[in-house]
Enzyme design. Structure first.
Site, mmCIF file in Angstrom:
data_model
loop_
_atom_site.group_PDB
_atom_site.id
_atom_site.type_symbol
_atom_site.label_atom_id
_atom_site.label_comp_id
_atom_site.label_asym_id
_atom_site.label_seq_id
_atom_site.Cartn_x
_atom_site.Cartn_y
_atom_site.Cartn_z
ATOM 1 N N GLU A 60 0.815 -1.214 0.000
ATOM 2 C CA GLU A 60 0.000 0.000 0.000
ATOM 3 C C GLU A 60 0.849 1.265 0.000
ATOM 4 O OE1 GLU A 60 -0.527 -2.605 1.980
ATOM 5 O OE2 GLU A 60 -2.504 -3.350 1.378
ATOM 6 N N HIS A 129 -12.120 -4.769 7.460
ATOM 7 C CA HIS A 129 -12.740 -4.646 6.140
ATOM 8 C C HIS A 129 -13.971 -3.746 6.180
ATOM 9 C CE1 HIS A 129 -10.233 -8.118 5.314
ATOM 10 N NE2 HIS A 129 -10.599 -8.134 4.049
#
Lengths: 325, 363
Positions: A60, A129
């Site tokens: 990321e 999530h």
């Protein structure tokens, strides 16, 4: 106009912009051949090739950091981070470089990139999530933060983001990807960044929300309408910089304010909007501002997520509270 | 059957050197630098050294803020930059704020930056030098992304990114190196291994035998260079850049020296470092080596050396005077260049700040 799911509206905006701007490129995990875990970038690599729709390593900070260099080289990178909480490894890049490069170079080197990520809960996902990280980004000067709530806005706001000269953190409520469907213009459609949307006019109570909470606000408004209560609903949609004038107009529409958000309450965007109302519109208020939010606890296991995530019942309860004050 | 654990790369750990080798006595030779080039590099090293010397004094006198010392790193800065084309880019860490000097920026601008003045915050496109990176290692992906972006557009630009031994412990060094390898970005990973990350010795930084070994895991070729040898740094960079430009992807250049000075001011190395070791390193440092080489070859006279030094001193002295004469910064500066346009909230904050200053004066 065509009827599209929220995810497909985003796909259409990306496709149009990749056609229009030869320097636009997408960068993310699994976005190419597989079309992304939510299929948002489906078929784009087929059309535009592996150099413009790039399958990146699982990295990321690397994705966002590479995008900084790509901006300097004249590209307009669009980063996809796979989930809300998976953006945290990239926060160093976003906070220390993406948000500051323009300032640090006295305006000489802008960072015209879009960082897209799914956000929010309600889809029975595992830990990390379902976070709503908007407050982190809104607290960082130099970033524009956007969260659409309809397919048409998703296309229009994303197109505006793809042409902006500032870095835009584009938060996509994953609950809406397939659940929200709506008419979307097939021709160029731009929704300017920085202005609220009035979802519904009303005079008894003002509901302020964004993203997937707009649907919840609408459900609550429909319930209280049965009792003759007229609810004004304001979709913030650009979360930073805030459309302060637009929000204050909504506050003044009724003087009774309920703010609805998924994220935890403390130090949140709801807190900011409540403070704004107190500083700028205290004498227009007819009741204390009430926040309906996720709790100050990690987003829970999905067996209890529906208690954490505001629903119409909690919003109706808050509406009754401000009406009784 | 016992498996063989590979604990280190098989290549020679010998440092690549030019100065002090038989080759050096034959300079000018085609594959290193010619005489005028070598002299130019020496002159640049003097300019950097003098800037560092004077900046330390200015810091002690309170005329500039924090100054990251690169005394002893001149061979690395000059050797790398001299091997790049003018169109190539450099990405500095906090310690390489002087790289722009080698591209023609004035000492005034650099010193102004250390006085917190906006004049010291440069346009990367003007100098082909990325913005200074204060966090450790997070500019490694920037260099890789930039180099890759250039390659994708068919340009043969190379990017050199400067970082220290400590940076190789940071995640973003690894993410950047991995990305550079995967995309075959023409980037030179220039590691200044000066043995110290503030007070942490390299032995507490890694269990790898050499920092260059880390490149092997990414499929990146690496070389270990004597960082006190400007001709060796130059030559390694030249070869690395050529390789990268020709589509060979990234290279890792470990420049080995010893940080004989403090990390930055304020920092007191006597608390953690052996002074004898530091003194030995000071005797071996790069400027003296290059000077001895040029004198031995009859390329540098006492007068010439003195002239380079006095030129540099005059330039830095004029620079600090000019930096101090810059107008007092306007508070409006706070609200500029945050976003493309000022927000209404910024404008009202600015008006409020002005009103308060008018009412109560500036503290």
């Amino acid at each position: 106009m065509t009827l599209l799911a929220f995810a497909d509206a985003i796909n259409l905006a990306l496709r149009e912009e990749l056609h229009r701007n030869p320097r636009a490129m997408l960068l993310g995990q699994d976005i190419g051949r597989s079309g992304g875990v939510f299929r948002v970038t489906a078929d784009l690599q087929q059309t535009f090739g592996a150099d413009r729709v790039v399958d990146a390593p699982i990295s990321e900070a690397g994705i966002v950091g590479m995008a900084v260099g790509l901006c300097l080289s004249g590209w307009r990178p669009v980063c996809e981070l796979q989930f809300d909480a998976f953006s945290y490894p990239a926060l160093n890049q976003i906070f220390t470089h993406v948000s500051r490069y323009r300032w640090r170079t006295r305006g000489a080197a802008a960072m015209p990139m879009v960082i897209r990520m799914p956000c929010g809960g309600g889809v029975k996902a595992p830990e990390l999530h379902s976070d709503s990280p908007e407050a982190y980004y809104c607290h960082t000067p130099g970033l524009v933060v956007v969260m659409p709530s309809t397919p048409a806005d998703a296309k229009g706001l994303l197109t505006a983001a793809l042409r902006a000269q500032d870095p835009v953190v584009f938060l996509e409520p994953k609950k809406l990807y397939r659940h929200a469907r709506g008419e979307v213009p097939e021709t160029e459609h731009i929704v300017p960044l920085g202005s609220v949307r009035t979802v519904r006019e009303g005079s008894d109570v003002t509901l302020i929300a964004w993203g997937a909470m707009i649907d919840v606000a609408v459900q609550a408004a429909d319930v209280v309408r049965e009792e003759g209560v007229s609810a004004h609903i304001c979709d913030v949609r650009t979360l930073s910089p805030l459309d302060r004038a637009g929000i204050l107009d909504a506050v003044r529409a009724s003087g009774r304010v309920v703010i609805v958000q998924e994220s935890p309450r403390s130090c949140s965007l709801a807190s900011e909007i409540a403070a704004l109302a107190a500083e700028e519109a205290l004498y227009d208020l007819r009741a204390p501002v009430v926040r309906v939010s996720g709790y100050d606890a990690p987003y829970p296991y999905y067996s209890v997520e529906h208690y954490h995530r505001p629903d119409w019942a909690r919003v109706v309860d808050a509406i009754k509270q401000v009406l009784a004050a | 059957m016992k498996c063989e654990w590979a604990l280190r790369r098989g290549d020679s750990p010998e440092l690549f050197r030019v100065l002090g080798t038989p080759d050096a006595s034959n300079v000018p030779h085609a594959d290193v630098a010619d005489d005028s080039h070598a002299l130019m590099m020496y002159r640049q090293m003097v300019a950097l050294r003098v800037l560092d010397e004077r900046a330390l004094v200015y810091h002690r006198h309170g005329r500039i803020g924090t100054w990251a010392i690169s005394w002893g790193h001149e061979a690395i800065h000059v050797g790398v930059m001299a091997a790049l084309r003018d169109t190539d880019w450099a990405f500095p860490s906090y310690r390489e704020n002087k790289l722009c000097l080698l591209r023609g920026m004035s000492p005034e601008a650099i010193l102004a930056g250390c006085r917190g003045q906006p004049e010291g915050f440069w346009n990367p496109h003007e100098w082909r030098v990325g913005s200074i990176c204060i966090p450790v290692a997070s500019h490694v992906p920037h260099a890789a992304g930039f180099a890759w972006g250039e390659k994708l557009q068919g340009r043969d630009t190379v990017a050199a990114v400067f970082f220290g031994d400590g940076a190789t412990s940071e995640g973003e060094f690894h993410e950047g190196a991995n990305f550079a390898a995967v995309t075959r970005a023409p980037v030179l990973l220039v590691c200044t291994n000066n043995q110290w990350a503030i007070s942490t010795p390299v032995s507490r930084q890694t269990r790898a035998m050499y920092l260059a070994d880390k490149a092997v895991g990414y499929g990146i070729p690496s070389v270990r260079v004597d960082g006190n040898d400007v001709l060796a740094v130059y030559e390694a960079t030249r070869q690395g850049a050529e390789r990268a430009r020709d589509g060979g992807g990234p290279v890792f250049i470990e420049c080995v020296i010893y940080r004989a000075q403090a990390h930055a001011f304020p920092d007191d190395p006597s608390a953690y470092r052996d002074d004898v070791e530091a003194e030995k390193a000071r005797r071996e440092e790069c400027l003296g080596q290059m000077e001895a080489y040029l004198r031995a070859r009859g390329l540098l006279s006492d007068e010439q050396a003195a002239q380079y030094r006095s030129e540099a001193l005059a330039s830095v002295a004029a620079g600090i005077v000019k930096a101090e004469a810059l107008p007092t910064a306007d508070p409006e500066l706070i609200f500029q260049h945050v976003l493309e346009e000022q927000t209404p909230a910024m404008r009202s904050d600015m008006e409020r700040l002005r009103a308060v200053r008018t009412r109560y004066g500036s503290p």
